[in-house]
Design a protein around this motif. Structure first.
Motif, PDB file in Angstrom:
ATOM      1  N   GLY A  28       0.828  -1.192   0.000  1.00  0.00           N
ATOM      2  CA  GLY A  28       0.000   0.000   0.000  1.00  0.00           C
ATOM      3  C   GLY A  28       0.864   1.243   0.000  1.00  0.00           C
ATOM      4  O   GLY A  28       1.990   1.225   0.499  1.00  0.00           O
ATOM      5  N   PHE A  29       0.336   2.317  -0.580  1.00  0.00           N
ATOM      6  CA  PHE A  29       1.102   3.560  -0.550  1.00  0.00           C
ATOM      7  C   PHE A  29       0.158   4.751  -0.472  1.00  0.00           C
ATOM      8  O   PHE A  29      -0.936   4.753  -1.025  1.00  0.00           O
ATOM      9  CB  PHE A  29       2.068   3.677  -1.736  1.00  0.00           C
ATOM     10  CG  PHE A  29       1.432   3.611  -3.100  1.00  0.00           C
ATOM     11  CD1 PHE A  29       1.289   4.753  -3.872  1.00  0.00           C
ATOM     12  CD2 PHE A  29       1.013   2.397  -3.626  1.00  0.00           C
ATOM     13  CE1 PHE A  29       0.720   4.700  -5.134  1.00  0.00           C
ATOM     14  CE2 PHE A  29       0.437   2.324  -4.890  1.00  0.00           C
ATOM     15  CZ  PHE A  29       0.299   3.483  -5.636  1.00  0.00           C
ATOM     16  N   THR A  30       0.608   5.755   0.259  1.00  0.00           N
ATOM     17  CA  THR A  30      -0.160   6.972   0.497  1.00  0.00           C
ATOM     18  C   THR A  30       0.813   8.098   0.763  1.00  0.00           C
ATOM     19  O   THR A  30       1.971   7.857   1.138  1.00  0.00           O
ATOM     20  CB  THR A  30      -1.115   6.783   1.693  1.00  0.00           C
ATOM     21  OG1 THR A  30      -1.876   7.977   1.883  1.00  0.00           O
ATOM     22  CG2 THR A  30      -0.350   6.493   2.976  1.00  0.00           C
ATOM     23  N   HIS A  31       0.355   9.334   0.562  1.00  0.00           N
ATOM     24  CA  HIS A  31       1.250  10.443   0.864  1.00  0.00           C
ATOM     25  C   HIS A  31       1.520  10.550   2.349  1.00  0.00           C
ATOM     26  O   HIS A  31       2.643  10.832   2.772  1.00  0.00           O
ATOM     27  CB  HIS A  31       0.683  11.767   0.358  1.00  0.00           C
ATOM     28  CG  HIS A  31       1.540  12.938   0.753  1.00  0.00           C
ATOM     29  ND1 HIS A  31       1.220  13.771   1.799  1.00  0.00           N
ATOM     30  CD2 HIS A  31       2.724  13.384   0.271  1.00  0.00           C
ATOM     31  CE1 HIS A  31       2.166  14.689   1.940  1.00  0.00           C
ATOM     32  NE2 HIS A  31       3.086  14.476   1.027  1.00  0.00           N
ATOM     33  N   GLY A  32       0.508  10.364   3.158  1.00  0.00           N
ATOM     34  CA  GLY A  32       0.704  10.379   4.595  1.00  0.00           C
ATOM     35  C   GLY A  32       0.151  11.597   5.300  1.00  0.00           C
ATOM     36  O   GLY A  32       0.158  11.640   6.540  1.00  0.00           O
ATOM     37  N   ASP A  33      -0.340  12.596   4.555  1.00  0.00           N
ATOM     38  CA  ASP A  33      -0.875  13.779   5.225  1.00  0.00           C
ATOM     39  C   ASP A  33      -2.176  13.470   5.962  1.00  0.00           C
ATOM     40  O   ASP A  33      -2.591  14.239   6.831  1.00  0.00           O
ATOM     41  CB  ASP A  33      -1.083  14.928   4.236  1.00  0.00           C
ATOM     42  CG  ASP A  33      -2.008  14.540   3.084  1.00  0.00           C
ATOM     43  OD1 ASP A  33      -1.629  13.639   2.323  1.00  0.00           O
ATOM     44  OD2 ASP A  33      -3.076  15.133   2.954  1.00  0.00           O
ATOM     45  N   SER A  34      -2.796  12.322   5.630  1.00  0.00           N
ATOM     46  CA  SER A  34      -4.003  11.916   6.350  1.00  0.00           C
ATOM     47  C   SER A  34      -3.693  11.071   7.586  1.00  0.00           C
ATOM     48  O   SER A  34      -4.599  10.688   8.323  1.00  0.00           O
ATOM     49  CB  SER A  34      -4.934  11.134   5.418  1.00  0.00           C
ATOM     50  OG  SER A  34      -4.298   9.963   4.927  1.00  0.00           O
ATOM     51  N   ILE A  35      -2.405  10.774   7.800  1.00  0.00           N
ATOM     52  CA  ILE A  35      -1.976  10.022   8.979  1.00  0.00           C
ATOM     53  C   ILE A  35      -1.785  11.004  10.133  1.00  0.00           C
ATOM     54  O   ILE A  35      -0.956  11.907  10.059  1.00  0.00           O
ATOM     55  CB  ILE A  35      -0.667   9.265   8.723  1.00  0.00           C
ATOM     56  CG1 ILE A  35      -0.802   8.348   7.501  1.00  0.00           C
ATOM     57  CG2 ILE A  35      -0.251   8.479   9.956  1.00  0.00           C
ATOM     58  CD1 ILE A  35      -1.800   7.237   7.660  1.00  0.00           C
ATOM     59  N   ILE A  36      -2.552  10.826  11.193  1.00  0.00           N
ATOM     60  CA  ILE A  36      -2.498  11.724  12.341  1.00  0.00           C
ATOM     61  C   ILE A  36      -2.182  10.919  13.604  1.00  0.00           C
ATOM     62  O   ILE A  36      -2.902   9.960  13.902  1.00  0.00           O
ATOM     63  CB  ILE A  36      -3.827  12.476  12.533  1.00  0.00           C
ATOM     64  CG1 ILE A  36      -4.202  13.233  11.244  1.00  0.00           C
ATOM     65  CG2 ILE A  36      -3.746  13.453  13.694  1.00  0.00           C
ATOM     66  CD1 ILE A  36      -3.240  14.293  10.832  1.00  0.00           C
ATOM     67  N   PRO A  37      -1.111  11.346  14.342  1.00  0.00           N
ATOM     68  CA  PRO A  37      -0.095  12.363  14.040  1.00  0.00           C
ATOM     69  C   PRO A  37       0.775  11.939  12.845  1.00  0.00           C
ATOM     70  O   PRO A  37       0.894  10.739  12.588  1.00  0.00           O
ATOM     71  CB  PRO A  37       0.739  12.432  15.329  1.00  0.00           C
ATOM     72  CG  PRO A  37      -0.074  11.768  16.379  1.00  0.00           C
ATOM     73  CD  PRO A  37      -0.893  10.735  15.669  1.00  0.00           C
ATOM     74  N   PRO A  38       1.378  12.909  12.150  1.00  0.00           N
ATOM     75  CA  PRO A  38       2.178  12.585  10.964  1.00  0.00           C
ATOM     76  C   PRO A  38       3.322  11.616  11.298  1.00  0.00           C
ATOM     77  O   PRO A  38       4.114  11.849  12.202  1.00  0.00           O
ATOM     78  CB  PRO A  38       2.730  13.956  10.536  1.00  0.00           C
ATOM     79  CG  PRO A  38       1.763  14.949  11.085  1.00  0.00           C
ATOM     80  CD  PRO A  38       1.301  14.366  12.394  1.00  0.00           C
TER      81      PRO A  38
END
Length: 236
Positions: free
Chosen positions: A111-121
């Motif tokens: 899987g891959f994502t930018h990560g800005d939706s991961i909280i906390p970064p």
């Protein structure tokens, strides 16, 4: 063998935070050696988009937090439809719309994502939750502009960093309070980096490329290798 190689990179920020991908990286990245590219967002340069498409027609994009429509007077309309999870821009270059995607190589779901939706970064527990929700063995994320790779509860997490060494606004002082992590003493930005994945069955070999500067200011590409085996208790 070359067809198994997957290039993972992101957070390019060209031209607003960097001029281009370093020349030493471009010399290493030649057509015919890479089967697929996973771009983790913030691909904002038409010339870099074309460069990546020449490396591998299978270019997979996800949305970054600073994406802008890519525009060009020619050459994009024919290619835009080949990129999954993206809507065509008016001039043919794709605008990523997918926040995350999953590809399969060998017996591994990546899987891959930018990560800005991961909280906390970049939080390991938050990333573990995301990996479980996506039902993946490997999760690639970006946003911090610094390389990181580790195994947690049987899953492998990879942040390829920024291929241009761009600044991350969430990276206070570019050192994250640790003093020198990820910068090698370079106060102007982060260490440029990308990764290549070679997947064979349940084994993933990660090749980490970093452009490091010595005490005399000379730049050299350093390469490290990390291995992950699905179901193994630890990373080698």
């Amino acid at each position: 063998m070359a067809s198994r190689l997957v290039l993972v990179l992101g957070d390019l920020f060209i031209p607003d935070r960097a001029i281009d991908i370093p020349a030493k990286f471009k010399k290493l990245l030649t057509p015919g050696k890479i089967g697929q590219i996973l771009c983790l967002g913030n691909l904002t340069s038409p010339s870099v988009y074309n460069f990546l498409r020449q490396l591998a027609p299978d270019l997979q994009l996800v949305k970054g937090d600073f994406d802008i429509p890519l525009t060009s007077s020619a050459g994009g309309a024919q290619q835009g439809g080949d990129v999954g999870g993206a809507a065509p821009a008016s001039a043919g270059f794709p605008i990523p719309t997918a926040l995350s995607k999953v590809v399969t190589h060998g017996n591994l779901r990546i899987g891959f994502t930018h990560g800005d939706s991961i909280i906390p970064p970049g939080d390991p527990d938050a990333l573990l939750i995301a990996a479980r929700q996506m039902d993946v063995d490997v999760l690639c994320w970006g946003g911090t502009c610094r390389f990181e790779a580790y195994e947690m509860e049987g899953k492998f997490f990879v942040n390829p960093g920024s291929a241009t060494g761009a600044v991350s606004w969430i990276d206070e002082g570019f050192v994250g309070g640790s003093g020198d992590e990820g910068t090698d003493g370079d106060e102007e930005g982060n260490t440029p980096s990308f990764v290549l994945m070679d997947v064979q069955g349940e084994v993933l070999v990660l090749y980490v490329y970093q452009l490091k500067r010595d005490g005399q200011g000379n730049e050299n590409v350093a390469v490290e290798k990390v291995s992950f085996r699905k179901g193994s208790p630890g990373t080698q």
